[in-house]
Design an enzyme around this catalytic site. Structure first.
Site, short mmCIF file in Angstrom:
data_model
loop_
_atom_site.label_atom_id
_atom_site.label_comp_id
_atom_site.label_asym_id
_atom_site.label_seq_id
_atom_site.Cartn_x
_atom_site.Cartn_y
_atom_site.Cartn_z
N HIS A 153 66.37 54.21 8.20
CA HIS A 153 66.01 53.20 7.29
C HIS A 153 66.94 52.11 6.99
O HIS A 153 67.85 52.40 6.86
CB HIS A 153 65.43 53.42 5.81
CG HIS A 153 66.30 54.26 5.21
ND1 HIS A 153 66.48 55.91 5.55
CD2 HIS A 153 67.15 54.27 3.99
CE1 HIS A 153 67.43 56.42 4.67
NE2 HIS A 153 67.93 55.56 3.60
N GLU B 146 70.38 60.20 1.98
CA GLU B 146 69.63 60.97 1.16
C GLU B 146 68.34 61.23 1.82
O GLU B 146 67.84 62.55 1.87
CB GLU B 146 69.04 60.47 -0.12
CG GLU B 146 70.43 60.21 -1.01
CD GLU B 146 69.82 59.44 -2.32
OE1 GLU B 146 68.67 59.28 -2.53
OE2 GLU B 146 70.80 58.98 -3.19
P1 5GP Z 1 69.64 56.73 1.38
O1 5GP Z 1 70.56 57.07 0.55
O2 5GP Z 1 69.17 57.50 2.24
O3 5GP Z 1 70.11 55.37 2.52
O4 5GP Z 1 68.45 55.80 0.75
C1 5GP Z 1 67.15 56.33 0.35
C2 5GP Z 1 66.32 55.45 -0.52
O5 5GP Z 1 65.05 56.00 -0.58
C3 5GP Z 1 66.74 55.31 -1.78
O6 5GP Z 1 67.23 54.13 -2.23
C4 5GP Z 1 65.73 55.97 -2.72
O7 5GP Z 1 65.60 55.15 -4.02
C5 5GP Z 1 64.51 55.75 -1.55
N1 5GP Z 1 63.25 56.45 -2.00
C6 5GP Z 1 63.55 58.18 -1.94
N2 5GP Z 1 62.33 58.50 -2.10
C7 5GP Z 1 61.40 57.45 -2.23
C8 5GP Z 1 59.83 57.38 -2.45
O8 5GP Z 1 59.12 58.42 -2.65
N3 5GP Z 1 59.27 56.14 -2.20
C9 5GP Z 1 60.21 54.96 -1.92
N4 5GP Z 1 59.55 53.76 -1.92
N5 5GP Z 1 61.47 54.95 -1.85
C10 5GP Z 1 62.17 56.18 -1.99
#
Ligand code: 5GP
Length: 127
Positions: free
Chosen positions: A111, A106
């Site tokens: 990360h 996302e």
């Molecule tokens: P992905 O799907 O890219 O591996 O994970 C993105 C993560 O970022 C998700 O677990 C989501 O909850 C987290 N996330 C998205 N926006 C924010 C934010 O503004 N602050 C924090 N601390 N986490 C976020």
């Protein structure tokens, strides 16, 4: 970053904004090249994200192009976070990184998710 990279980094992504201090975060640990903070929508009792400060899109981008100093700092920081969270040594954890469309990434800034505090279930869900 090398201009030859096929990984186009979007500096408007939410983690870039966190790194610029434009939006707040609940920091666990910050070092020269790395930031660890609590996920805003935790999917386990412990859910921390570890990110490099440099403009890397995915795990493979970071692994291929980051400096030795950045790579070492990132992984040492992740290890310190595991210790601070009490998962290692402890009951263990799951480390996940999603990349691209099939990985359902996302946020396009690399990360590492560190999840723990409960039995995490099998590695892959369905659906
Ligand atoms: P992905 O799907 O890219 O591996 O994970 C993105 C993560 O970022 C998700 O677990 C989501 O909850 C987290 N996330 C998205 N926006 C924010 C934010 O503004 N602050 C924090 N601390 N986490 C976020």
């Amino acid at each position: 970053m090398p201009s030859t990279s096929h990984h186009a980094y979007d500096p408007s992504n939410i983690f870039a904004r966190i790194l610029r201090g434009e939006i707040p975060n609940k920091t666990v640990l910050e070092t020269t090249h790395t930031l660890a903070f609590h996920d805003i929508h935790p999917q386990a009792p412990i859910h921390v994200l570890v990110i490099p400060k440099g403009p890397y899109v995915t795990f493979d981008h970071f692994a291929a192009e980051a400096s030795a100093e950045e790579l070492t700092d990132f992984h040492r920081t992740a290890a310190s976070v595991c210790a601070m969270l009490g998962v290692a040594p402890g009951e263990g954890y799951r480390a996940i990184t999603n990349a691209g469309a099939h990985g359902m990434q996302e946020v396009p800034h690399y990360h590492l998710h560190i999840l723990g505090g409960k039995v995490m279930g099998r590695m892959l869900g369905h659906g």
